[in-house]
Design an enzyme around this catalytic site. Structure first.
Site, PDB file in Angstrom:
ATOM      1  N   HIS A  70       0.842  -1.207   0.000  1.00  0.00           N
ATOM      2  CA  HIS A  70       0.000   0.000   0.000  1.00  0.00           C
ATOM      3  C   HIS A  70       0.871   1.250   0.000  1.00  0.00           C
ATOM      4  O   HIS A  70       0.688   2.152  -0.835  1.00  0.00           O
ATOM      5  CB  HIS A  70      -0.916  -0.022   1.238  1.00  0.00           C
ATOM      6  CG  HIS A  70      -1.859   1.141   1.324  1.00  0.00           C
ATOM      7  ND1 HIS A  70      -3.207   1.047   1.048  1.00  0.00           N
ATOM      8  CD2 HIS A  70      -1.647   2.447   1.652  1.00  0.00           C
ATOM      9  CE1 HIS A  70      -3.766   2.230   1.205  1.00  0.00           C
ATOM     10  NE2 HIS A  70      -2.846   3.099   1.574  1.00  0.00           N
ATOM     11  N   GLU A  71       1.841   1.297   0.918  1.00  0.00           N
ATOM     12  CA  GLU A  71       2.710   2.475   1.016  1.00  0.00           C
ATOM     13  C   GLU A  71       3.632   2.575  -0.201  1.00  0.00           C
ATOM     14  O   GLU A  71       3.944   3.676  -0.657  1.00  0.00           O
ATOM     15  CB  GLU A  71       3.525   2.440   2.310  1.00  0.00           C
ATOM     16  CG  GLU A  71       2.695   2.468   3.590  1.00  0.00           C
ATOM     17  CD  GLU A  71       1.693   3.612   3.642  1.00  0.00           C
ATOM     18  OE1 GLU A  71       1.974   4.685   3.085  1.00  0.00           O
ATOM     19  OE2 GLU A  71       0.617   3.424   4.247  1.00  0.00           O
ATOM     20  N   HIS A 128       1.868   4.412  -2.965  1.00  0.00           N
ATOM     21  CA  HIS A 128       1.962   5.875  -2.828  1.00  0.00           C
ATOM     22  C   HIS A 128       3.337   6.364  -3.284  1.00  0.00           C
ATOM     23  O   HIS A 128       3.449   7.348  -4.019  1.00  0.00           O
ATOM     24  CB  HIS A 128       1.774   6.287  -1.359  1.00  0.00           C
ATOM     25  CG  HIS A 128       0.382   6.114  -0.837  1.00  0.00           C
ATOM     26  ND1 HIS A 128      -0.725   6.631  -1.463  1.00  0.00           N
ATOM     27  CD2 HIS A 128      -0.081   5.488   0.280  1.00  0.00           C
ATOM     28  CE1 HIS A 128      -1.808   6.334  -0.760  1.00  0.00           C
ATOM     29  NE2 HIS A 128      -1.444   5.640   0.298  1.00  0.00           N
ATOM     30  N   ASP A 181      -7.394   8.170   2.581  1.00  0.00           N
ATOM     31  CA  ASP A 181      -6.968   8.651   1.259  1.00  0.00           C
ATOM     32  C   ASP A 181      -8.185   9.076   0.441  1.00  0.00           C
ATOM     33  O   ASP A 181      -8.178  10.128  -0.204  1.00  0.00           O
ATOM     34  CB  ASP A 181      -6.207   7.548   0.508  1.00  0.00           C
ATOM     35  CG  ASP A 181      -4.943   7.112   1.228  1.00  0.00           C
ATOM     36  OD1 ASP A 181      -4.313   7.967   1.867  1.00  0.00           O
ATOM     37  OD2 ASP A 181      -4.586   5.922   1.137  1.00  0.00           O
TER      38      ASP A 181
END
Length: 249
Positions: A116-117, A120, A194
């Site tokens: 997930h990170e 980004h 988000d």
């Protein structure tokens, strides 16, 4: 301070001159950090300019708190000097909350958070209007399982449409990474903040900042009395539908 003075003292000819002192800019924050850093032993690797970039909106008292917290962290580890590690840890603690070290994360959850990170981070690296990435971590702080920190080169008073669109793109990177790696049925609620952030951005683009050609250069006041989501005062149903369509677009 005007808020603690008797109103009689505020009449013309008395204490009628008021001076507004804004929060410090990046140069001011760096100078304030230097003053407080003199009170502790600072290691040569400490870059106060980087910390100044990471603390927009901080007051002098909050910056003093960063240095004091860093000194406490160094003392707990029996260090003779405050290093960049303690300064950054103190900054993260004040902004995001303390690191959650006693929570056991399943390997699957840790792996999902990492992807997930990374989603980004990859988009931030590829968006030319993005601020440079400072760090990416999957250390849990508060309700966040991880985060990607980007530091602007200077304080920004306003943002361009291109920068805002890139921010929206980057915010969706986590959810897209989850879908690509784990499939649509395995996506999590991790992207809720988000999605909330990009919805607010999109709403402001349409009704506040004049970035929608269909709606035009009109500022619409949000009606906070609306129970179901949002509505706008003196706005027809047809226009509301158009606003919805533009936000989704």
């Amino acid at each position: 301070r005007a808020d603690v003075l008797d109103k009689a003292l505020m009449r013309p000819g008395r204490f009628d001159r008021q001076i507004t002192i804004p929060l410090p800019d990046i140069k001011g924050r760096e100078a304030i950090l230097k003053i407080h850093a003199k009170k502790v032993q600072i290691a040569p690797d400490v870059d106060l300019k980087t910390i100044a970039k990471a603390t927009p909106g901080f007051s002098g008292a909050e910056l003093a708190n960063v240095v004091n917290e860093a000194a406490l962290l160094a003392a707990r580890e029996n260090r003779k000097m405050v290093t960049m590690r303690e300064i950054e840890e103190a900054t993260d603690k004040i902004i995001m909350g303390s690191a959650v070290k006693n929570r056991v994360m399943k390997e699957e959850e840790r792996r999902l958070t990492a992807y997930h990170e990374a989603g980004h981070a990859i988009l931030a690296l590829n968006c030319k209007n993005s601020d440079p990435i400072h760090k990416a971590t999957i250390i849990q702080r508060g309700r966040a399982l991880g985060y990607v920190a980007r530091l602007p080169e200077d304080d920004k008073v306003s943002k361009t449409k291109a920068e805002i669109l890139d921010d929206i793109v980057i915010a969706m990177g986590g959810r897209i990474a989850e879908e690509m790696i784990f499939g649509l049925e395995k996506v999590t609620t991790g992207a809720s903040q988000d999605i909330k952030a990009i919805t607010q951005y999109a709403k402001h683009m349409v009704v506040s900042w004049g970035f929608s050609d269909k709606i035009g250069l009109i500022y619409r006041t949000e009606n906070l009395k609306s129970d179901d989501g949002y509505g706008f005062e003196a706005t027809s149903d047809e226009t509301l539908k158009m606003i919805d369509e533009e936000i989704k677009k």
